[in-house]
Design an enzyme around this catalytic site. Sequence first.
Site, PDB file in Angstrom:
ATOM      1  N   ASP A 121       0.824  -1.210   0.000  1.00 20.36           N
ATOM      2  CA  ASP A 121       0.000   0.000   0.000  1.00 20.36           C
ATOM      3  C   ASP A 121       0.858   1.260   0.000  1.00 20.36           C
ATOM      4  O   ASP A 121       2.081   1.194   0.151  1.00 20.36           O
ATOM      5  CB  ASP A 121      -0.960  -0.002   1.203  1.00 20.36           C
ATOM      6  N   ASP A 149      -8.025  -2.773  14.025  1.00 25.76           N
ATOM      7  CA  ASP A 149      -9.403  -2.994  13.572  1.00 25.76           C
ATOM      8  C   ASP A 149      -9.503  -4.187  12.612  1.00 25.76           C
ATOM      9  O   ASP A 149     -10.525  -4.380  11.959  1.00 25.76           O
ATOM     10  CB  ASP A 149      -9.958  -1.727  12.898  1.00 25.76           C
ATOM     11  N   HIS A 158      -7.642  -4.692   9.871  1.00 21.70           N
ATOM     12  CA  HIS A 158      -7.288  -4.461   8.463  1.00 21.70           C
ATOM     13  C   HIS A 158      -6.001  -5.185   8.083  1.00 21.70           C
ATOM     14  O   HIS A 158      -5.125  -5.400   8.915  1.00 21.70           O
ATOM     15  CB  HIS A 158      -7.208  -2.962   8.107  1.00 21.70           C
ATOM     16  N   GLU A 173      -9.853  -1.565   5.184  1.00 22.59           N
ATOM     17  CA  GLU A 173     -10.519  -1.264   6.442  1.00 22.59           C
ATOM     18  C   GLU A 173     -11.814  -2.081   6.561  1.00 22.59           C
ATOM     19  O   GLU A 173     -12.260  -2.687   5.580  1.00 22.59           O
ATOM     20  CB  GLU A 173     -10.823   0.245   6.498  1.00 22.59           C
TER      21      GLU A 173
HETATM   22  C1  F6R Z   1       1.300  -1.679   6.208  1.00 23.95           C
HETATM   23  C2  F6R Z   1      -0.053  -2.174   6.233  1.00 23.95           C
HETATM   24  C3  F6R Z   1      -0.852  -2.231   7.496  1.00 23.95           C
HETATM   25  C4  F6R Z   1      -0.062  -2.599   8.736  1.00 23.95           C
HETATM   26  C5  F6R Z   1      -0.955  -2.566   9.959  1.00 23.95           C
HETATM   27  C6  F6R Z   1      -0.217  -2.934  11.226  1.00 23.95           C
HETATM   28  O1  F6R Z   1       1.835  -1.776   4.892  1.00 23.95           O
HETATM   29  O2  F6R Z   1      -0.530  -2.525   5.225  1.00 23.95           O
HETATM   30  O3  F6R Z   1      -1.884  -3.174   7.322  1.00 23.95           O
HETATM   31  O4  F6R Z   1       0.497  -3.870   8.562  1.00 23.95           O
HETATM   32  O5  F6R Z   1      -1.519  -1.309  10.098  1.00 23.95           O
HETATM   33  O6  F6R Z   1       0.761  -1.953  11.472  1.00 23.95           O
HETATM   34  P1  F6R Z   1       1.892  -2.177  12.567  1.00 23.95           P
HETATM   35  O7  F6R Z   1       2.687  -3.331  12.126  1.00 23.95           O
HETATM   36  O8  F6R Z   1       2.678  -0.917  12.571  1.00 23.95           O
HETATM   37  O9  F6R Z   1       1.184  -2.432  13.851  1.00 23.95           O
END
Ligand code: F6R
Length: 260
Positions: free
Chosen positions: A67, A136, A138, A143
């Site tokens: 992303d 959440d 995702h 989301e």
């Molecule tokens: C990042 C992404 C997100 C993260 C998620 C968890 O490229 O796609 O889905 O993997 O927000 O983030 P962290 O690892 O920082 O808790």
Amino acid sequence: MEVVILPGSKQIGSLAADAVEALLRRKPDAVLGLATGVSPLPVYDELARRHDDGGLDFSRARAFALDEYVGLEQGHPQSYREVIRREFTDRVNIAPENVHTPDGLAADIPAACQAYEDAIRAAGGVDLQLLGVGTDGHIGFNEPGSSLASRTRIKSLIEQTRRDNARFFTSIHDVPHHVITQGLGTIMEARHVILIATGAQKAQAVRDFVEGPVAAICAASVLQMHPHVTVLVDEAAASSLRLADYYRHTYDNKPAWQGL
Ligand code: F6R
């Protein structure tokens, strides 16, 4: 879905790096799917160490990020293109032209999303996708409410995700509202998915996507439909799992030939 409960980040990084290393030895031009955020950092550290100390070779590997934020200027330190470069790809010998991120500055965003899908397909698809999970539920930035069949597209971040990610910016006001993310249908085409979750703040999301119903309200739950998913969690992230003892028993007694 295999759930492996490990003492901490070091063991998680090492086990995930084993899978990447085995893949690269089997298929030197493998396609890696890369996540940003904190969760995959122990894997990137371990892969960089193996590259430095053991010559683990990425020279023919290709990589696609999950992303990207929309609208952050070229070179912005928090753009995922920069984060992936800094945290991982600059630390190994992968060719910069083989590292792809969605174009968050494209004038025509739908066309850029389609081009990203086309590039993944032209590369032969993702062999190993690393994922984190949001509080959440995702994955990527899919989301709650994301179509389980979605493809790469623009999404609006939920306020909770913007709050979670404010730690990387000066203030929450600087966190973009929009992102481009691979869709759940796109992620589901990766041949092997390794999802990493650490810390008590992830316990509920882990419980929901591993043991709850498959539902768009928890996007990661779609992984229950994938034939080859490995979930690597520490004790804190595993603390709400109902079948934790069963997962431990299964992993402790796993035949050595099975690998991840
Ligand atoms: C990042 C992404 C997100 C993260 C998620 C968890 O490229 O796609 O889905 O993997 O927000 O983030 P962290 O690892 O920082 O808790």
